[in-house]
Design a protein around this motif. Structure first.
Motif, short mmCIF file in Angstrom:
data_model
loop_
_atom_site.label_atom_id
_atom_site.label_comp_id
_atom_site.label_asym_id
_atom_site.label_seq_id
_atom_site.Cartn_x
_atom_site.Cartn_y
_atom_site.Cartn_z
N SER A 161 0.81 -1.25 -0.02
CA SER A 161 0.16 -0.13 0.02
C SER A 161 0.72 1.43 0.12
CB SER A 161 -0.79 -0.04 1.19
OG SER A 161 -0.08 0.38 2.56
N THR A 162 0.16 2.42 -0.16
CA THR A 162 0.98 3.65 -0.46
C THR A 162 0.43 4.46 1.13
OG1 THR A 162 -0.80 4.72 -1.58
CG2 THR A 162 1.19 3.56 -2.76
N ALA A 163 0.02 3.80 2.00
CA ALA A 163 -0.38 4.51 3.27
C ALA A 163 0.40 5.21 3.98
CB ALA A 163 -1.13 3.71 4.12
N GLY A 164 0.63 6.35 4.47
CA GLY A 164 1.64 7.19 5.07
C GLY A 164 1.62 6.49 6.62
N ASN A 165 0.58 6.03 7.07
CA ASN A 165 0.50 5.35 8.57
C ASN A 165 0.86 3.70 8.30
OD1 ASN A 165 -0.30 3.89 10.92
ND2 ASN A 165 -1.98 5.77 11.32
N PRO A 166 2.14 3.40 9.05
CA PRO A 166 2.47 2.22 8.71
C PRO A 166 1.50 1.13 9.39
CG PRO A 166 3.80 3.27 10.55
CD PRO A 166 3.04 4.32 9.71
N GLN A 167 0.96 1.39 10.50
CA GLN A 167 -0.13 0.57 10.95
C GLN A 167 -1.38 0.27 9.91
OE1 GLN A 167 -0.04 -1.54 13.32
NE2 GLN A 167 -2.25 -1.92 13.20
N ILE A 168 -1.85 1.41 9.34
CA ILE A 168 -2.72 1.23 8.16
C ILE A 168 -1.94 0.55 7.30
CG2 ILE A 168 -4.25 2.56 6.65
CD1 ILE A 168 -4.62 4.58 8.69
N ALA A 169 -0.80 0.54 6.68
CA ALA A 169 -0.29 -0.10 5.55
C ALA A 169 -0.44 -1.50 5.67
CB ALA A 169 1.17 0.54 5.33
N SER A 170 0.01 -1.98 7.07
CA SER A 170 0.25 -3.28 7.53
C SER A 170 -1.29 -3.92 7.22
CB SER A 170 0.63 -3.42 8.84
OG SER A 170 0.56 -4.81 9.19
N LEU A 171 -2.42 -3.19 7.82
CA LEU A 171 -3.62 -3.69 7.69
C LEU A 171 -4.37 -3.61 6.26
CD1 LEU A 171 -5.42 -1.83 10.85
CD2 LEU A 171 -4.70 -4.15 10.66
N MET A 172 -3.73 -2.91 5.47
CA MET A 172 -4.29 -2.58 4.22
C MET A 172 -3.54 -4.18 3.45
SD MET A 172 -4.16 1.27 3.07
CE MET A 172 -4.66 0.70 1.27
N ASP A 173 -2.48 -4.45 3.58
CA ASP A 173 -2.13 -5.65 3.07
C ASP A 173 -2.78 -7.01 3.24
OD1 ASP A 173 0.11 -4.11 2.09
OD2 ASP A 173 1.63 -4.67 3.45
N GLN A 174 -3.27 -7.04 4.57
CA GLN A 174 -4.11 -8.04 5.12
C GLN A 174 -5.49 -7.85 4.41
OE1 GLN A 174 -4.16 -8.76 9.27
NE2 GLN A 174 -2.47 -7.25 9.39
N ASP A 175 -6.15 -6.79 4.24
CA ASP A 175 -7.34 -6.49 3.54
C ASP A 175 -7.29 -6.40 1.81
OD1 ASP A 175 -8.23 -6.67 5.96
OD2 ASP A 175 -8.15 -4.59 6.39
N TYR A 176 -6.15 -6.68 1.34
CA TYR A 176 -6.07 -6.32 -0.02
C TYR A 176 -7.13 -6.41 -0.84
CZ TYR A 176 -3.56 -5.45 -4.49
OH TYR A 176 -3.13 -5.14 -5.76
N SER A 177 -7.43 -7.90 -0.78
CA SER A 177 -8.61 -8.21 -1.71
C SER A 177 -9.99 -7.73 -1.25
CB SER A 177 -8.67 -9.77 -1.87
OG SER A 177 -8.87 -10.30 -0.55
N SER A 178 -10.16 -6.87 -0.22
CA SER A 178 -11.74 -6.60 0.34
C SER A 178 -11.76 -5.04 0.16
CB SER A 178 -11.92 -6.86 1.51
OG SER A 178 -11.89 -8.41 1.77
N LEU A 179 -10.41 -4.44 -0.24
CA LEU A 179 -10.50 -2.85 -0.06
C LEU A 179 -11.60 -2.36 -0.94
CD1 LEU A 179 -6.75 -1.82 0.15
CD2 LEU A 179 -8.42 -1.77 2.08
N PRO A 180 -12.38 -1.23 -0.87
CA PRO A 180 -13.19 -0.66 -1.54
C PRO A 180 -12.46 -0.18 -2.82
CG PRO A 180 -13.48 0.37 0.61
CD PRO A 180 -12.29 -0.64 0.70
N SER A 181 -13.12 -0.08 -3.97
CA SER A 181 -12.57 0.67 -4.97
C SER A 181 -12.37 1.95 -5.15
CB SER A 181 -13.40 0.40 -6.34
OG SER A 181 -12.81 0.89 -7.53
N GLY A 182 -11.03 2.24 -5.45
CA GLY A 182 -10.50 4.01 -4.96
C GLY A 182 -10.24 4.20 -3.71
N PHE A 183 -10.23 3.33 -2.79
CA PHE A 183 -10.14 3.64 -1.32
C PHE A 183 -8.51 4.41 -1.40
CE2 PHE A 183 -8.20 2.55 2.74
CZ PHE A 183 -8.99 3.45 3.57
#
Length: 307
Positions: A161-183
């Motif tokens: 992910s391109t998240a500036g928050n490292p905690q959010i980046a880690s969670l986004m990697d786990q949720d990669y297939s479920s993220l809303p389009s354009g999030f």
């Protein structure tokens, strides 16, 4: 008579001997005189001269244009012969080195004979020999490991992910297939500090989110209003509990919440069956927290704020 005698004398050929060429009393050292003496003494034949006399003649006789040209041609022929010999030696040395480097390569001998070439007719397809050994097939039954260094990998540095928050980046990697389009993980958070009253449910949710490294807005309203406020700023909101730190929003009166203001709670644990364990606070608890367990069906009735 005088004139006749004079003419007779002019027509008479006088004998000149070679021995008198270098005499101080008569003769000259010119090439013409030498050739004349040779012609007279030998009836036109060249005389054999001693080496000393030849050296002396070569010193005093100037070079002619013909002799210069012949000497130049001789030098050119000699130079060409030297170059040809050098090239032949170089070709031979190269062939010898090639044969030494590849003993299986057939030897060849240079030849000056004319080479005859033939035209080969193309074939439509190449055939394989029946006794050719088949190529080995790839195998996927091996093992692979990074070694001991894989224990010190920084997972946050490998985030997709391109998240500036490292905690959010880690969670986004786990949720990669479920993220809303354009999030957009770098959306506005609305965070300007904890502006909620002490011991309120909203106060505790703000405190706990920051303990977990997750954002929370400072002016998101009463508990029942948090889902709409979060969605308007770009937070991911749905009805599925995913991670510790998710915010569970209660509508007014839902599951025992305040009938006017609603309620919010922090999800502390997501069980394999979809049930969750919460941490919550209330105005009467003086900053102390309590927890409850909600079934997966109950959770699905609530809006969940992620990040």
């Amino acid at each position: 008579m005088v004139h006749g005698a004079h003419r007779a004398q002019r027509g008479t050929r006088r004998a000149v001997s070679v021995s008198s060429l270098f005499s101080p009393s008569e003769g000259t050292h010119s090439l013409k005189a030498v050739r004349q003496a040779q012609a007279v003494d030998t009836n036109g034949a060249m005389v054999g001269l001693s080496p000393e006399v030849m050296d002396k003649l070569n010193e005093i006789v100037p070079e002619t244009r013909r002799s210069i040209r012949l000497a130049r041609e001789s030098e050119n022929h000699h130079h060409a012969a030297v170059v040809s010999a050098s090239l032949a030696a170089l070709v031979g040395a190269t062939a010898t080195a090639a044969m030494a480097g590849n003993p299986s390569r057939p030897s060849f001998t240079a030849s000056a004979e004319t080479t005859t070439t033939s035209t080969l007719r193309p074939v439509s397809a190449a055939s394989r020999s029946e006794d050719r050994t088949p190529l080995p097939q790839n195998s996927d039954d091996g093992t692979w490991s990074l070694g001991a260094s894989n224990t010190s990998l920084d997972i946050s540095a490998m985030s997709k992910s391109t998240a500036g928050n490292p905690q959010i980046a880690s969670l986004m990697d786990q949720d990669y297939s479920s993220l809303p389009s354009g999030f957009n993980p770098n959306h506005a958070t609305g965070d300007a500090g904890n502006n909620y009253d002490f011991s309120q449910c909203t106060w505790w949710v703000y405190v706990r989110r920051h303990q977990l490294g997750l954002p929370a807005g400072s002016q998101m309203g009463n508990g029942a209003q948090w889902a709409a406020s979060a969605r308007s700023m770009g937070y991911w909101v749905d009805r599925t509990a995913r991670h510790t730190g998710d915010i569970m929003v209660f509508a007014p009166g839902q599951d025992g919440s305040n009938p006017t203001c609603g309620h919010v709670a922090i999800i502390e644990k997501v069980n394999p069956d979809g049930s969750v364990v919460t941490s919550e606070c209330g105005v009467t608890l003086q900053g102390k927290t309590f927890s409850r367990t909600f079934t997966a069906d109950q959770v699905s009735q609530h809006q969940i704020i992620h990040y």
